[in-house]
Motif scaffolding. Structure first.
Motif, PDB file in Angstrom:
ATOM      1  N   THR A   1       1.074  -1.108   0.084  1.00 46.43           N
ATOM      2  CA  THR A   1       0.068   0.014   0.034  1.00 46.43           C
ATOM      3  C   THR A   1       0.941   1.242  -0.020  1.00 46.43           C
ATOM      4  O   THR A   1       1.777   1.261   0.855  1.00 46.43           O
ATOM      5  CB  THR A   1      -0.884  -0.075   1.255  1.00 46.43           C
ATOM      6  OG1 THR A   1      -1.875  -1.287   1.004  1.00 46.43           O
ATOM      7  CG2 THR A   1      -1.687   1.188   1.347  1.00 46.43           C
ATOM      8  N   VAL A   2       0.658   2.156  -1.124  1.00 47.09           N
ATOM      9  CA  VAL A   2       1.428   3.345  -1.215  1.00 47.09           C
ATOM     10  C   VAL A   2       0.734   4.395  -0.296  1.00 47.09           C
ATOM     11  O   VAL A   2      -0.440   4.771  -0.958  1.00 47.09           O
ATOM     12  CB  VAL A   2       1.516   3.807  -2.692  1.00 47.09           C
ATOM     13  CG1 VAL A   2       2.461   4.939  -2.755  1.00 47.09           C
ATOM     14  CG2 VAL A   2       2.040   2.624  -3.251  1.00 47.09           C
ATOM     15  N   GLU A   3       1.380   4.892   0.790  1.00 48.59           N
ATOM     16  CA  GLU A   3       0.816   5.930   1.514  1.00 48.59           C
ATOM     17  C   GLU A   3       1.424   7.244   1.389  1.00 48.59           C
ATOM     18  O   GLU A   3       2.560   7.504   1.478  1.00 48.59           O
ATOM     19  CB  GLU A   3       0.937   5.591   3.235  1.00 48.59           C
ATOM     20  CG  GLU A   3       0.268   4.134   3.396  1.00 48.59           C
ATOM     21  CD  GLU A   3       0.398   3.580   4.746  1.00 48.59           C
ATOM     22  OE1 GLU A   3       1.456   3.862   5.331  1.00 48.59           O
ATOM     23  OE2 GLU A   3      -0.074   2.551   5.157  1.00 48.59           O
ATOM     24  N   ASP A   4       0.442   8.340   1.164  1.00 46.60           N
ATOM     25  CA  ASP A   4       1.059   9.636   1.116  1.00 46.60           C
ATOM     26  C   ASP A   4       1.059  10.327   2.367  1.00 46.60           C
ATOM     27  O   ASP A   4       0.388  10.015   3.325  1.00 46.60           O
ATOM     28  CB  ASP A   4      -0.009  10.425   0.166  1.00 46.60           C
ATOM     29  CG  ASP A   4       0.765  11.357  -0.356  1.00 46.60           C
ATOM     30  OD1 ASP A   4       1.723  11.991  -0.159  1.00 46.60           O
ATOM     31  OD2 ASP A   4      -0.055  12.570  -1.148  1.00 46.60           O
ATOM     32  N   ALA A   5       2.289  10.973   2.490  1.00 46.32           N
ATOM     33  CA  ALA A   5       2.123  11.869   3.826  1.00 46.32           C
ATOM     34  C   ALA A   5       3.286  13.056   3.453  1.00 46.32           C
ATOM     35  O   ALA A   5       4.284  12.645   2.931  1.00 46.32           O
ATOM     36  CB  ALA A   5       2.979  10.812   4.857  1.00 46.32           C
ATOM     37  N   ALA A   6       3.038  14.092   3.902  1.00 45.20           N
ATOM     38  CA  ALA A   6       3.785  15.165   3.794  1.00 45.20           C
ATOM     39  C   ALA A   6       5.152  15.059   4.670  1.00 45.20           C
ATOM     40  O   ALA A   6       5.016  14.492   5.745  1.00 45.20           O
ATOM     41  CB  ALA A   6       3.106  16.480   3.967  1.00 45.20           C
ATOM     42  N   PRO A   7       6.323  15.333   4.184  1.00 46.54           N
ATOM     43  CA  PRO A   7       7.413  15.417   5.309  1.00 46.54           C
ATOM     44  C   PRO A   7       7.016  16.201   6.529  1.00 46.54           C
ATOM     45  O   PRO A   7       5.964  17.194   6.620  1.00 46.54           O
ATOM     46  CB  PRO A   7       8.428  16.113   4.455  1.00 46.54           C
ATOM     47  CG  PRO A   7       8.024  16.075   2.995  1.00 46.54           C
ATOM     48  CD  PRO A   7       6.641  16.140   2.891  1.00 46.54           C
ATOM     49  N   PRO A   8       7.618  15.721   7.614  1.00 49.27           N
ATOM     50  CA  PRO A   8       7.133  16.339   8.866  1.00 49.27           C
ATOM     51  C   PRO A   8       7.549  17.803   8.798  1.00 49.27           C
ATOM     52  O   PRO A   8       8.675  18.272   8.537  1.00 49.27           O
ATOM     53  CB  PRO A   8       8.108  15.723  10.095  1.00 49.27           C
ATOM     54  CG  PRO A   8       8.599  14.364   9.272  1.00 49.27           C
ATOM     55  CD  PRO A   8       8.542  14.534   7.733  1.00 49.27           C
ATOM     56  N   ARG A   9       6.582  18.597   9.243  1.00 53.00           N
ATOM     57  CA  ARG A   9       6.671  20.087   9.396  1.00 53.00           C
ATOM     58  C   ARG A   9       7.274  20.679  10.830  1.00 53.00           C
ATOM     59  O   ARG A   9       6.809  19.871  11.794  1.00 53.00           O
ATOM     60  CB  ARG A   9       5.568  20.913   8.963  1.00 53.00           C
ATOM     61  CG  ARG A   9       5.218  20.616   7.509  1.00 53.00           C
ATOM     62  CD  ARG A   9       5.903  21.338   6.574  1.00 53.00           C
ATOM     63  NE  ARG A   9       5.708  21.495   5.178  1.00 53.00           N
ATOM     64  CZ  ARG A   9       5.658  20.444   4.343  1.00 53.00           C
ATOM     65  NH1 ARG A   9       6.451  19.334   4.552  1.00 53.00           N
ATOM     66  NH2 ARG A   9       5.179  20.801   3.198  1.00 53.00           N
ATOM     67  N   ALA A  10       8.109  21.422  10.864  1.00 51.32           N
ATOM     68  CA  ALA A  10       8.710  22.022  11.995  1.00 51.32           C
ATOM     69  C   ALA A  10       7.650  22.383  12.961  1.00 51.32           C
ATOM     70  O   ALA A  10       6.551  23.073  12.579  1.00 51.32           O
ATOM     71  CB  ALA A  10       9.795  23.127  11.669  1.00 51.32           C
ATOM     72  N   PRO A  11       8.002  22.010  14.343  1.00 53.08           N
ATOM     73  CA  PRO A  11       6.789  22.693  15.132  1.00 53.08           C
ATOM     74  C   PRO A  11       7.007  24.344  15.439  1.00 53.08           C
ATOM     75  O   PRO A  11       7.883  24.784  14.951  1.00 53.08           O
ATOM     76  CB  PRO A  11       7.066  21.839  16.334  1.00 53.08           C
ATOM     77  CG  PRO A  11       8.581  21.219  16.267  1.00 53.08           C
ATOM     78  CD  PRO A  11       8.923  21.311  14.949  1.00 53.08           C
ATOM     79  N   GLU A  12       6.642  24.605  16.511  1.00 51.08           N
ATOM     80  CA  GLU A  12       6.513  26.117  17.052  1.00 51.08           C
ATOM     81  C   GLU A  12       7.908  26.191  17.452  1.00 51.08           C
ATOM     82  O   GLU A  12       8.662  25.267  17.976  1.00 51.08           O
ATOM     83  CB  GLU A  12       5.386  26.299  17.838  1.00 51.08           C
ATOM     84  CG  GLU A  12       4.205  26.747  17.315  1.00 51.08           C
ATOM     85  CD  GLU A  12       4.050  27.515  16.282  1.00 51.08           C
ATOM     86  OE1 GLU A  12       4.563  28.515  16.236  1.00 51.08           O
ATOM     87  OE2 GLU A  12       3.217  27.421  15.229  1.00 51.08           O
ATOM     88  N   LEU A  13       8.561  27.565  17.450  1.00 50.80           N
ATOM     89  CA  LEU A  13       9.793  27.693  17.722  1.00 50.80           C
ATOM     90  C   LEU A  13      10.250  26.850  19.261  1.00 50.80           C
ATOM     91  O   LEU A  13      11.225  26.230  19.255  1.00 50.80           O
ATOM     92  CB  LEU A  13      10.174  29.113  17.830  1.00 50.80           C
ATOM     93  CG  LEU A  13      11.564  29.586  18.244  1.00 50.80           C
ATOM     94  CD1 LEU A  13      12.733  29.067  17.104  1.00 50.80           C
ATOM     95  CD2 LEU A  13      11.596  31.329  18.280  1.00 50.80           C
TER      96      LEU A  13
END
Length: 656
Positions: free
Chosen positions: A267-279
């Protein structure tokens, strides 16, 4: 001189073969290059595989065929079908996610062999194939594979207990967002087991299976699925009647028995790369990673940091969102560099894309792929500018680029460059192909490119990265690896290094901040003649002065970051160049003061103050020396005649 035929060679394929030929002792010609990939807008698995197959058939080559890999497999190991099939799954997975084909398939396979040396033994197990797919996840550009295995009841590969029910055929189907790999055991008519083979399912029509065979990816391959009629759950992949009727098919091939042993459903699962949290949370995560890597003895290892930091978006912090980053501005990322520098100045290399940002000057897919891999923590980019005979004065550069059919040939030698051993890719700056003095061109090079040789030197500080040089011996670089325009590389160089220098200053300020905090703690705790050192006003005076100097430098750094965010590079230049000089010097004074005030302890390895002094002394030279930066400020503010007064002639008057 490299031949024209070699000029047309795929860079990835050439690197793949050059790396492996010394091991294998074989003379193999690399395949043709990969032209720019077309956007894959597949709506189904069958369509995705068909389009990729058509591209491969036309010569675009998104796959690596078994014939290119079989000679790598150790004797007795059979073939390389599992490795070739895994790469097809990667390319199909990217297509299903709406992404272009992976531009470096040969390097991808080489990376898999390095990650899993057992693949070179052949006879790949189910678990090894699943591990291979997990390795290829890093090249999906976001998302992942979820793999289920189902084996025949009599299969020796059914070690996990997942088998299909006897008398009931396995669930073979083409579903949206999924790929299926069929593995079957090949036995001769005489009963000799040759091994197992892997194919990718394209379509199902009744009991007819249309598959993509990694041994012959340009060919249409069809099997007929048949039950063994023995009630034991054995299934066979037979050649269809129309193939058996052909005289061109040998009796040997007609006599082979292909028994299905495993079905891999992916199964090919799409997911955006982790985005940075708040500072605030980001700083906390950096602190946690620093403690973990310090415990492992890897605090200054940039590759370890990038791999660990990818979990919370650190390497993609200042890269564009469309390329897997978080898109933070210079103003937003500035305090992150400052915080990283508090732990160790070598952490100047672990925040954001670093020198991969220079690749943003290209719209070519090969450059964008490296940026994506950087955001995922996989790629790491070095940059080479200086040579033995020049540093800041790029008009004295001797490394040349020559325009040839399909690209450029680079020759020369770079020196005093960091990161070359750790890097996957290198940004190389040369004279323009026109040969004009002061005209530059910028190229993206794979570290393993044929003709590139890394030299090693020792450095006193900033030892988290290697330090050395790069020899370019008639290195061919395809045209799509030119960053920007031939002859206009000065603009790429200038804008990139204004940003980079500013972030180095922020890291230096953080390094100095922490040294002063250690000094303040020492002044309160250390007793001299029965009283704390804090009573000594001359120490307080120096502490106050350094604290103020660093605060002023950071205030100016924030102003400079705002100018960069507004695209006002000319206005930012004197401020950033001045900060590279005075900000780093202020941090060095702070660390040196803290080390001296600690006495013998400060000179020992019980504290890190000696490391801070040593590293800051390195940074006062790296990326523009203090003296050169001060001269640049004068030229920026008061006129270039002050700069050229130190030289016999204006560069426009210099000829070769």
């Amino acid at each position: 001189m490299t031949s024209t035929a070699t000029h047309r060679t795929s860079l990835a394929a050439a690197a793949f073969l050059v790396v492996l030929q010394p091991i294998l002792g074989q003379d193999a010609s690399p395949p043709d290059p990969l032209p720019e990939a077309a956007k894959t807008e597949a709506t189904s698995t069958a369509e995705a595989l068909t389009k990729l197959q058509e591209r491969h058939e036309s010569g675009d080559g998104p796959f690596v065929e078994m014939d290119e890999l079989n000679f790598l497999i150790r004797p007795g190991g059979g073939g390389s079908c599992a490795s070739a099939a895994g790469l097809i799954v990667l390319q199909a997975g990217r297509a299903l996610l709406g992404r272009d084909a992976y531009e470096r398939p040969h390097m991808g396979v080489l990376g898999a062999f390095q990650d899993q040396p057992t693949l070179l033994n052949g006879r790949v197990t189910n678990n090894e194939f699943v591990d291979l797919l997990e390795f290829y996840e890093r090249h999906l550009g976001g998302g992942g594979f979820s793999t289920e295995t189902l084996s025949a009841p009599n299969s020796p590969h059914a070690q996990d207990g997942n088998v299909w029910t006897a008398g009931q055929p396995p669930p073979i189907a083409v579903r949206e967002g999924q790929l299926q790999v069929l593995s079957y055991t090949v036995t001769t008519a005489e009963g000799d087991v040759l091994g197992r083979h892997f194919v990718i399912l394209k379509a199902v029509d009744g009991n007819r299976l249309d598959v993509l065979d990694p041994a012959h990816p340009k060919r249409k391959t069809v099997f007929v699925l048949e039950d063994g009629d023995n009630g034991c759950g054995r299934m066979y992949l037979r050649l269809p009647p129309e193939v058996l009727a052909k005289d061109s098919v040998s009796a040997y091939l007609k006599g082979l028995v292909n028994e299905l042993n495993t079905v891999f459903t992916i199964t090919v699962e799409d997911a955006a790369p982790p985005r940075a949290p708040e500072l605030g949370d980001l700083k906390r995560r950096i602190d946690e990673t620093a403690e973990e890597l310090r415990a492992e003895g890897k605090l200054t290892d940039p590759r370890a940091w990038r791999k660990a930091g990818a979990a919370y978006g650190l390497p993609g912090l200042d890269l564009p969102g469309e390329l897997g980053g978080s898109g933070w501005s210079a103003s937003e990322v500035l305090p992150v560099f400052r915080h990283a520098g508090r732990h160790n100045l070598n952490l100047r290399d672990v925040v954001g894309g670093a020198h991969a940002r220079a690749l943003l000057n290209s719209d070519e897919k090969v450059a964008q792929e490296v940026v994506r891999e950087t955001a995922c923590g996989e790629a790491y980019v070095a940059i080479t500018i200086t040579e033995e005979g020049f540093g800041t004065d790029y008009t004295s550069m001797t490394t040349k680029s020559k325009k040839v059919d399909g690209g450029y040939v680079l020759s020369g030698e770079k020196r005093w460059n960091a990161r070359l051993r750790e890097a996957t890719d290198v940004v190389g700056i040369t004279k323009a192909s026109s040969g004009e003095v002061g005209k530059l061109s910028v190229f993206l090079l794979e570290r393993e490119t044929p003709g590139l040789t890394v030299k090693d030197f020792a450095a006193h500080g900033l030892t988290g990265n290697s330090y050395g040089g790069l020899v370019l011996d008639d290195v061919f670089v395809p045209s799509d690896r030119l960053l920007g325009v031939d002859g206009e590389g000065k603009d790429v160089f200038t804008k990139h290094f204004l940003y980079w220098r500013l972030m180095q200053v922020a890291a230096a300020i953080g390094c100095g901040d922490r040294a002063l905090e250690q000094m303040a703690e020492r002044m309160k705790e250390r007793k001299y003649r029965g009283a704390p050192l804090a009573r000594m006003t001359h120490l307080q005076q120096q502490l106050a002065q350094s604290t103020t100097e660093l605060a002023m430098a950071y205030s100016l750094a924030k102003d400079a970051a705002e100018l960069l965010d507004e695209g006002k590079y000319d206005e930012a230049a004197p401020l950033i160049n001045g900060l590279k000089a005075e900000g780093v010097e202020a941090a060095l004074r702070a660390a040196d003061f803290a080390m001296r005030a600690h006495g013998a302890l400060g000179y020992s390895t019980e504290v890190d103050l000696g490391d801070r002094v040593r590293d800051l002394m390195g940074l006062r030279i790296a990326d523009g020396t203090t003296d050169a930066m001060r001269s640049a400020v004068v030229a920026d503010v008061y006129g270039s005649e002050f700069w050229w007064a130190a030289f016999p002639r204006n560069p426009q008057e210099i000829t070769d």
